[in-house]
Design a protein around this motif. Structure first.
Motif, short mmCIF file in Angstrom:
data_model
loop_
_atom_site.label_atom_id
_atom_site.label_comp_id
_atom_site.label_asym_id
_atom_site.label_seq_id
_atom_site.Cartn_x
_atom_site.Cartn_y
_atom_site.Cartn_z
N SER A 147 0.82 -1.22 0.00
CA SER A 147 0.00 0.00 0.00
C SER A 147 0.85 1.27 0.00
O SER A 147 0.55 2.22 -0.71
N ARG A 148 1.93 1.28 0.79
CA ARG A 148 2.81 2.45 0.79
C ARG A 148 3.85 2.34 -0.33
O ARG A 148 4.13 3.33 -1.02
N PHE A 149 4.44 1.18 -0.46
CA PHE A 149 5.44 0.94 -1.51
C PHE A 149 4.93 -0.19 -2.40
O PHE A 149 4.46 -1.21 -1.90
N LYS A 150 5.04 -0.01 -3.70
CA LYS A 150 4.54 -1.01 -4.65
C LYS A 150 5.72 -1.69 -5.34
O LYS A 150 6.73 -1.04 -5.59
N PRO A 151 5.60 -2.98 -5.65
CA PRO A 151 4.42 -3.83 -5.55
C PRO A 151 4.28 -4.49 -4.18
O PRO A 151 5.11 -4.29 -3.30
N VAL A 174 4.37 8.04 -2.13
CA VAL A 174 3.84 9.23 -2.79
C VAL A 174 4.54 10.50 -2.32
O VAL A 174 4.52 11.52 -3.02
N ALA A 175 5.18 10.45 -1.16
CA ALA A 175 5.91 11.61 -0.65
C ALA A 175 7.36 11.63 -1.12
O ALA A 175 8.12 12.54 -0.78
N GLY A 176 7.75 10.62 -1.90
CA GLY A 176 9.12 10.56 -2.42
C GLY A 176 10.11 9.88 -1.49
O GLY A 176 11.31 9.89 -1.75
N ILE A 177 9.65 9.28 -0.39
CA ILE A 177 10.54 8.60 0.55
C ILE A 177 10.78 7.18 0.06
O ILE A 177 9.84 6.43 -0.21
N SER A 178 12.03 6.79 -0.07
CA SER A 178 12.37 5.47 -0.59
C SER A 178 12.28 4.40 0.49
O SER A 178 12.32 4.70 1.70
#
Length: 437
Positions: A147-151, A174-178
């Motif tokens: 949900s936060r990072f895909k897949p 979505v905030a650009g945090i890896s």
């Protein structure tokens, strides 16, 4: 389906002391406070503060009981206990991360069940030295939910070599945090692999013998049938897509309808096309659009771009391929009708595959020995076992979800089903530790 205990096998590793069930439920109640929502669910997406707090609590729980806690290079969390020097490990676990405003049981139950299972077995094998062939390991897979990072199933995907490590670490929210940054901030990113699982990994030294996972069903077959345990013989296949619908930004009042390149209109047609496919194939195809992001998302602007996440799921790989062709055709028609472009790529895909029959038989024998009812249930959802079954012998178990509810705050499973599932997992893993698979 069976409800008798006629199959040979003594369930000696399963405690009849009610205190063991109370201890599990007390821990489950504590664990459910991390990221708790007012409506009774949890919000702890991968590598958020709430996820980190839950991981810290589990780490302390494991360390108190003599386990060594370690993190690999994608943030998978392991609790290790050595019984037989230099022997491989039997892994059991699931995931602690949740969907936004998700349920308390999804994933987290399986991790805690595995922790209690391994601790019960630790005590059993200390009292019965020489019976174990393999060692014990609990695993909390990173970012199963996606949900936060895909897949989704990212941690087990890297572990099994299905997702490239650096690509996963570079994935941003979505905030650009890896992923690398988020896990680094929690100090839960290892600098080496804990396990050696093939050419995709640097040598971590430890080997995996087999894997077991227990999970709420996230469907209503068990609940509807009044059956306690589900044994998973195979998975549905799935295609998960990321698409972008590209139009042109313009004024909602001044721009003539005929002149619009409305990306949101095209996206709406794509959602309807998905549902039409599901209606065409009935229960043999599940489709959905789970996320839709509109740009610039202004009330007086015709959308220039929409990003969407879609999926197709089916028990038939052939039907899935046929539906994919039809979806492509529908996209082409939408491009013409809405005067937009649709850029499509796979985000994640897996074929429908079987679990090892020996693992299915083992689980069914255990459930019979414990006197519980059971039936075989194919999994429509993706689980970390979906990846692990292609690497090592794997057992996947289900317990009922009341009314089939999941990925929602009102997700619920009865306490007695939770504790019975831990008993089944304990006896199953115990036999695996003694070399049954």
């Amino acid at each position: 389906m069976s409800s008798s205990g006629s199959v040979p096998g003594n369930a000696v590793r399963v405690s009849t002391d009610p205190a063991t069930d109370r201890a599990f439920m007390d821990d489950f109640t504590t664990m459910s406070t991390f990221g708790a929502t007012a409506a009774g669910g949890v919000e702890r997406q991968a590598a958020t503060e709430a996820d980190g707090q839950n991981r810290q609590w589990l780490a302390g729980w494991l360390i108190e009981r003599g386990f060594t806690v370690a993190y690999d290079r994608i943030g998978n969390m392991f609790g290790l206990y050595e019984l037989v020097p230099d022997a491989p490990y039997v892994l059991a676990g699931s995931h602690l991360d949740s969907q936004p405003r998700g349920g308390r049981y999804d994933g987290a139950y399986g991790v805690l069940a595995a922790a209690h299972t391994m601790d019960r077995l630790r005590q059993y094998y200390i009292a019965n030295p020489g019976e174990a062939v393999y060692n014990l390991a609990v695993v909390n897979w990173f970012n199963e939910e996606g949900s936060r990072f895909k897949p989704s199933m990212q941690g087990s995907g890297v572990f099994t070599g299905k997702i490239e490590l650096q690509a996963a670490l570079d994935t941003a929210d979505v905030a650009g945090i890896s992923v690398a940054s988020a896990l680094g901030d929690l100090d839960m990113l290892g600098d080496k692999d804990v396990f050696t699982t093939g050419e995709h990994h640097t040598a971590g030294g430890l080997k995996v013998a087999s894997y077991a996972e227990i999970h709420i069903e996230q469907g209503r077959e068990l609940d509807k049938a009044g059956v306690l345990m589900g044994v998973v013989p195979s998975t549905w296949g799935a295609n998960k897509y990321e698409i972008s619908v590209i139009g042109a930004q313009s004024h909602t009042g001044a721009t003539a309808i005929a002149d619009r390149q409305d990306a949101l209109f095209g996206a709406a047609k794509a959602v309807v096309a998905l549902r039409d496919l599901a209606d065409e194939y009935g229960e043999d195809l599940h489709t959905s659009c789970g996320q839709l992001t509109v740009y610039p998302n202004s009330p007086v602007v015709v959308a220039r771009e929409v990003h969407m996440h879609l999926d197709l799921r089916s028990p038939s790989d052939d039907l899935l391929a046929e539906a994919d062709v039809k979806l492509n055709r529908a996209f082409a028609e939408i491009e013409v009708a809405a005067d937009v472009e649709i850029e499509r790529r796979f985000a994640h895909t897996w074929k429908g595959h079987t679990y090892q029959p020996e693992g299915v038989a083992l689980a069914e024998n255990v459930i019979d020995a414990l006197g519980h009812s059971h039936m075989q249930v194919r999994t429509r959802a993706g689980h970390d076992s979906t990846n692990m079954k292609d690497l090592v012998p794997t057992v996947m178990l289900f317990i009922p979800s009341v009314d089939g509810v999941s990925h929602a705050e009102n997700e619920y499973t009865h306490d007695a089903d939770l504790t019975a599932g831990v008993d089944v997992l304990t006896e199953t893993v115990g036999r695996m530790v003694e070399g049954a698979l």
